[in-house]
Design an enzyme around this catalytic site. Structure first.
Site, PDB file in Angstrom:
ATOM      1  N   GLU A 275      72.255  -5.642  -9.330  1.00 30.64           N
ATOM      2  CA  GLU A 275      72.752  -4.825  -8.228  1.00 30.64           C
ATOM      3  C   GLU A 275      74.119  -4.207  -8.555  1.00 30.64           C
ATOM      4  O   GLU A 275      74.409  -3.080  -8.157  1.00 30.64           O
ATOM      5  CB  GLU A 275      72.841  -5.682  -6.957  1.00 30.64           C
ATOM      6  CG  GLU A 275      72.902  -4.870  -5.682  1.00 30.64           C
ATOM      7  CD  GLU A 275      72.636  -5.709  -4.432  1.00 30.64           C
ATOM      8  OE1 GLU A 275      71.818  -6.640  -4.488  1.00 30.64           O
ATOM      9  OE2 GLU A 275      73.254  -5.421  -3.401  1.00 30.64           O
ATOM     10  N   GLU A 278      73.443  -1.282 -10.635  1.00 30.48           N
ATOM     11  CA  GLU A 278      72.907  -0.215  -9.791  1.00 30.48           C
ATOM     12  C   GLU A 278      74.055   0.473  -9.040  1.00 30.48           C
ATOM     13  O   GLU A 278      74.126   1.699  -8.964  1.00 30.48           O
ATOM     14  CB  GLU A 278      71.920  -0.822  -8.777  1.00 30.48           C
ATOM     15  CG  GLU A 278      71.273   0.180  -7.860  1.00 30.48           C
ATOM     16  CD  GLU A 278      70.455  -0.520  -6.767  1.00 30.48           C
ATOM     17  OE1 GLU A 278      70.834  -1.630  -6.355  1.00 30.48           O
ATOM     18  OE2 GLU A 278      69.446   0.058  -6.341  1.00 30.48           O
ATOM     19  N   CYS A 295      69.489  -8.169   0.340  1.00 32.73           N
ATOM     20  CA  CYS A 295      69.054  -9.559   0.178  1.00 32.73           C
ATOM     21  C   CYS A 295      68.538 -10.127   1.480  1.00 32.73           C
ATOM     22  O   CYS A 295      67.785 -11.087   1.496  1.00 32.73           O
ATOM     23  CB  CYS A 295      70.218 -10.443  -0.250  1.00 32.73           C
ATOM     24  SG  CYS A 295      71.026  -9.849  -1.689  1.00 32.73           S
ATOM     25  N   SER A 315      70.106  -1.212  -1.574  1.00 29.58           N
ATOM     26  CA  SER A 315      69.919  -1.544  -2.977  1.00 29.58           C
ATOM     27  C   SER A 315      68.428  -1.726  -3.206  1.00 29.58           C
ATOM     28  O   SER A 315      67.747  -2.376  -2.411  1.00 29.58           O
ATOM     29  CB  SER A 315      70.646  -2.841  -3.298  1.00 29.58           C
ATOM     30  OG  SER A 315      70.126  -3.381  -4.488  1.00 29.58           O
ATOM     31  N   LYS A 353      62.661 -14.772   5.948  1.00 29.14           N
ATOM     32  CA  LYS A 353      62.150 -14.886   4.577  1.00 29.14           C
ATOM     33  C   LYS A 353      60.640 -15.099   4.569  1.00 29.14           C
ATOM     34  O   LYS A 353      59.962 -14.721   3.627  1.00 29.14           O
ATOM     35  CB  LYS A 353      62.847 -16.034   3.844  1.00 29.14           C
ATOM     36  CG  LYS A 353      64.270 -15.699   3.414  1.00 29.14           C
ATOM     37  CD  LYS A 353      64.310 -14.746   2.222  1.00 29.14           C
ATOM     38  CE  LYS A 353      65.727 -14.257   1.964  1.00 29.14           C
ATOM     39  NZ  LYS A 353      65.774 -13.138   1.018  1.00 29.14           N
ATOM     40  N   GLU A 356      59.449 -11.698   4.918  1.00 29.99           N
ATOM     41  CA  GLU A 356      59.652 -10.961   3.664  1.00 29.99           C
ATOM     42  C   GLU A 356      58.556 -11.293   2.655  1.00 29.99           C
ATOM     43  O   GLU A 356      57.986 -10.396   2.020  1.00 29.99           O
ATOM     44  CB  GLU A 356      61.025 -11.292   3.073  1.00 29.99           C
ATOM     45  CG  GLU A 356      61.314 -10.541   1.786  1.00 29.99           C
ATOM     46  CD  GLU A 356      62.645 -10.950   1.159  1.00 29.99           C
ATOM     47  OE1 GLU A 356      63.493 -10.092   0.969  1.00 29.99           O
ATOM     48  OE2 GLU A 356      62.827 -12.145   0.858  1.00 29.99           O
ATOM     49  N   GLU A 361      54.869  -4.997  -0.017  1.00 24.53           N
ATOM     50  CA  GLU A 361      55.555  -4.539  -1.232  1.00 24.53           C
ATOM     51  C   GLU A 361      55.599  -5.618  -2.309  1.00 24.53           C
ATOM     52  O   GLU A 361      55.724  -5.323  -3.486  1.00 24.53           O
ATOM     53  CB  GLU A 361      57.014  -4.143  -0.922  1.00 24.53           C
ATOM     54  CG  GLU A 361      57.197  -2.904  -0.073  1.00 24.53           C
ATOM     55  CD  GLU A 361      57.268  -3.239   1.410  1.00 24.53           C
ATOM     56  OE1 GLU A 361      56.726  -4.288   1.825  1.00 24.53           O
ATOM     57  OE2 GLU A 361      57.844  -2.430   2.160  1.00 24.53           O
ATOM     58  N   CYS A 490      73.788 -16.777   5.638  1.00 20.93           N
ATOM     59  CA  CYS A 490      72.557 -17.565   5.593  1.00 20.93           C
ATOM     60  C   CYS A 490      72.729 -18.988   6.109  1.00 20.93           C
ATOM     61  O   CYS A 490      71.775 -19.590   6.591  1.00 20.93           O
ATOM     62  CB  CYS A 490      72.023 -17.616   4.166  1.00 20.93           C
ATOM     63  SG  CYS A 490      71.873 -15.983   3.447  1.00 20.93           S
TER      64      CYS A 490
END
Lengths: 667, 158
Positions: A275, A278, A295, A315, A353, A356, A361, A490
């Site tokens: 990242e 990037e 994230c 990102s 999560k 996710e 994807e 988190c």
């Protein structure tokens, strides 16, 4: 300020918000069911009654402290009143404690026990209530006491408002609009409603049985554990000083049948490394800035819904969970030769999560996600005394991590790690961090060449909304923004153990800091195994292979789902096809979207390059302020004109084909 | 047809300047227009006013004035407040049931009539009372109710 509490003079803070908070500071936790210190005061449960100056009995959550006031917190009268309130609540509660997810952690259950409610003078009345177990967040309104904590958390802290009170009087229930299933709403699955629910009305889908089944079926079960999990596990087992907790976790998981246990902090190093590169690339080209971290899956869904214009700014590096998932399934599986049989279980502090991991994807790279609470259940059910379990290191190669990787578990961690990597690449002269508003820190990084890079770390989606709005209107400038959906990052995730309030979160942050401080590696760049991954597979950051494995893309997600209408469908599933959806919602229609549609149809009939345009009609892209809107592949074009559409469509074609011939010959 | 039927909603929103605090007024006008509050409209005004749909749903379900199901062309509100109840309003409900075949909370199949029982119409002196499309009918007897309903039915036939 001096006040008299139960006959004794005590000193309380002058700026105490209310008597409830003031008494908390001096060691009296007034019983309460609807008080959340982070949100507005609701004053509905009436449990927190206190007697003031020997006369009136009032709720302490709404009572402002006053010099010399005299408070009694536990008179026979108050005791009786509280008992009455509990009995009334229990009379319409399903009382199904043994099968409740909150068994042992429930506030209502605790008070019922503390107040000795073995019988109820009120007859039980059953309510017509809704249960929704369609998604990760499970709602059982038969256990709801209408304290409204979830409603206020969702509305005030996260500014999502996926749920609210509906109906009236005895029929009142907390539901999404039109009693829709939560998975079809704007809910971002941050799980803060679950974290604050004092009863079992809101719970997280329990996936523990899936793990046992995988072990039973002889699968090659691999575990991976997020940084924030170890801190809250220490606290849950009363082992705050135990920095070997991570190792003990590894041991227990191995004993119950996991073949390998890896550290998600390793993957955090990897993500930070990729990242940061990037970011440097974007900084150099001065494009898609500010770059937002991705994230946090709650934030990603939030951005997809509310800030489609910033989706390209996210990102494209996967989150540590999904990045490690991809690495394990793609490379490691081959290395150890058990491709099909791997079941990857990640342990996360986070409810989102789970969502996710199920996103299309990521093609199911991570098979099962357990939250910290589920892991605690697994551990407790083994009967093992965690203190006596001998720690074992994480397995190699994905077991090594730096302080930076570990710090992903709390706010500022991702940004800090990215800065570490930048420091390795470009000379950094000075780093300066200050808080600029609630939950928001600004870090200014002065590079050797004089350039100042501005990074913002923000937590809590309500704070995030403020920051993003300011970035949008230019009040605030930043080059990189770290976003975490939950307060304090988190460690305050929706999957963390109870209680999950401000005080606990602050404690967890300091535990994690300690755990992190004994790590000998500081920057992700020092992570030997991570670098080896680059040598073996990726070559360099942002290489083609790195993109294939570690990057993904996000898309605009509408809150309101409606079918699209095919207007000029293309027969083939041509890779060069460009999808153009013209919004025909009222706002866009009145601003001429229908004319645009007609022009587009003419264009695709007349011009050679436009043959591959697939034209659709769609309803409300929720960008009504910039009507008319057109969606080209995943890019929203606001205030669209046929020229603007042509330009974007051509650039999409160019991007796809990687050459400029077409555009030159046609423009 | 590619147009959508939200033109009217847009007019109403415009009338109230897209102001959040006018939600109830807006909902009342929408209900007047559609004879109920359709789900798509809730989402639409949610986006337009910046109010989460869950909140609007809460408002709609809180007030008995709002309905999520279509009402009849003629909405009958029969009062069952204390005064009307004492004067035999429940008997009138039975008469209405016989006459148009629906019970409180229901709509006739042709969407001509809908019937609702309400708490108090504030017309206790006229007990027993009912309101049809805003018009108050007081000191009702079973025969009077039959006559009123038949008159409305005939109006359609003409």
């Amino acid at each position: 300020m001096k006040i008299n509490v139960n006959g004794k003079q005590v000193e309380i803070k002058d700026d105490a918000k209310n008597i409830m908070e003031a008494l908390r500071e001096i060691g009296i936790e007034i019983p309460n069911l609807c008080y959340l210190s982070e949100t507005s005061v609701y004053g509905a449960c009436r449990m927190c009654l206190v007697e003031v100056d020997g006369k009136e009995i009032v709720t302490s959550c709404t009572l402002a402290p006053r010099e010399g006031m005299s408070i009694r917190t536990h008179t026979p009268k108050i005791y009786e009143m509280r008992k009455g309130i509990l009995q009334l609540l229990l009379a319409s509660h399903d009382g199904d404690c043994t099968t409740c997810e909150m068994n042992g952690k429930c506030k209502l259950q605790r008070y019922a026990r503390d107040f000795g409610l073995t019988t109820n003078r009120f007859a039980t009345v059953s309510k017509k209530t809704i249960t929704d177990n369609s998604s990760i967040i499970v709602r059982d309104n038969a256990k709801c006491i209408l304290c409204g904590d979830c409603v206020r958390a969702c509305e005030e802290l996260q500014t999502v408002s996926a749920i609210d009170f509906a109906y009236r009087g005895f029929d009142t229930q907390v539901v999404p609009s039109f009693e829709e299933k939560i998975e079809n709403t704007e809910c971002v699955f941050c799980g803060q409603c679950v974290a604050y629910c004092p009863t079992g009305a809101l719970a997280i889908r329990n996936d523990v049985d899936k793990v046992y089944k995988a072990i039973e079926d002889g699968k090659y079960v691999i575990g991976m554990i997020a940084p924030a999990v170890r801190a809250s596990l220490q606290e849950e087992f009363g082992l705050e000083d135990d920095i070997a907790m991570a190792g003990r976790m590894v041991s227990v998981l191995k004993m119950i049948g996991f073949k390998k246990v890896f550290d998600v902090a390793f993957s955090a190093d990897l993500v930070a490394y990729e990242e940061a590169h990037e970011f440097l690339e974007r900084l150099e080209k001065n494009e898609r800035l500010p770059q937002f971290t991705s994230c946090c899956p709650g934030w990603v869904k939030f951005a997809e819904q509310y800030y489609p214009e910033y989706v390209p700014h996210l990102s494209s590096v996967k989150s540590p969970q999904m990045a490690l998932g991809a690495v394990i399934k793609k490379y490691y599986a081959k290395e150890i030769g058990v491709a099909e049989d791997i079941i990857l279980v990640s342990v996360m502090p986070c409810t989102a999560k789970k969502f996710e991991a199920e996103r299309e994807e990521f093609n199911g790279d991570v098979d099962i996600v357990l939250t910290t609470r589920e892991l605690v259940k697994v551990f407790k059910s083994t009967g093992m005394d965690i203190k006596m379990v001998e720690p074992e290191p994480f397995d190699r190669p994905f077991g090594l991590s730096s302080q930076s990787g570990l710090s992903f578990g709390k706010t500022g961690g991702v940004l800090g790690s990215v800065i570490e990597v930048i420091a390795d690449k470009a000379a950094v002269k000075n780093v300066n961090t200050k808080q600029i508003s609630e939950g928001t820190n600004l870090t200014e990084i002065e590079l050797e060449n004089g350039r100042i890079v501005r990074g913002i770390a923000v937590f809590g989606l309500g704070n995030v909304r403020k920051v993003v709005d300011k970035l949008k209107n230019g009040e605030l400038q930043a080059d990189v923004v770290e976003v975490m959906a939950c307060n304090y990052g988190c460690i305050g995730g929706g999957g963390q153990p109870y209680p999950n309030d401000v005080r606990t979160r602050a404690r967890r942050a300091s535990i994690l800091r300690e755990t992190q401080s004994v790590d000998v590696l500081i920057s992700p760049t020092e992570n030997f195994h991570m670098r080896q991954l680059y040598e073996k597979y990726f070559g360099a950051p942002l290489s083609h292979e790195a993109h294939e494995t570690l990057h993904t893309e996000y898309k605009h997600r509408r809150r309101i789902q409606q079918e699209e209408i095919d207007i000029l469908p293309l027969p083939t599933d041509d890779e060069e096809k460009i999808e153009i959806s013209v919004c025909l919602g009222t706002s866009c229609y009145t601003k001429g979207s229908y004319e645009i549609l007609e022009k587009l149809i003419a264009l695709s009939n007349n011009e050679e390059w436009a043959k591959n345009l697939e034209i659709k009609g769609t309803f409300c892209l929720e960008n009504c302020g910039k009507a008319p809107n057109v969606l080209i592949n995943d890019r929203i074009v606001g205030e669209a004109t046929i020229e603007k559409i042509k330009e974007v469509a051509l650039s999409e074609i160019r991007e796809k084909q990687g050459d400029t011939e077409i555009s030159k010959s046609n423009l | 047809m590619l147009t959508r039927s939200f033109d009217k909603v847009e007019d109403i929103l415009e009338k109230y300047g897209y102001r959040k605090e006018m939600l109830i007024k807006i909902l009342l006008e929408i209900q007047h227009e559609y004879r109920h509050i359709p789900r798509e409209v809730v989402n639409y005004i949610g986006v337009a006013l910046g109010i989460p749909p869950a909140k609007i749903y809460g408002v709609i379900t809180f007030y008995s004035q709002f309905s999520l199901n279509p009402k009849g062309e003629y909405t009958i509100m029969i009062c069952d407040g204390t005064a009307c109840h004492m004067e035999g309003s429940m008997n009138l409900v039975k008469v209405i049931e016989e006459e148009i075949g629906i019970r409180p909370g229901e709509v006739t199949q042709d969407l001509k009539f809908s019937l609702d029982k309400v708490g108090c119409l504030g017309a206790c002196a006229l007990a027993p009372a009912m309101v049809i499309n805003g018009e108050v009918y007081g000191k009702l007897t079973p025969d009077k109710v039959r006559e009123i309903l038949r008159n409305i039915k005939e109006r359609k036939a003409e």
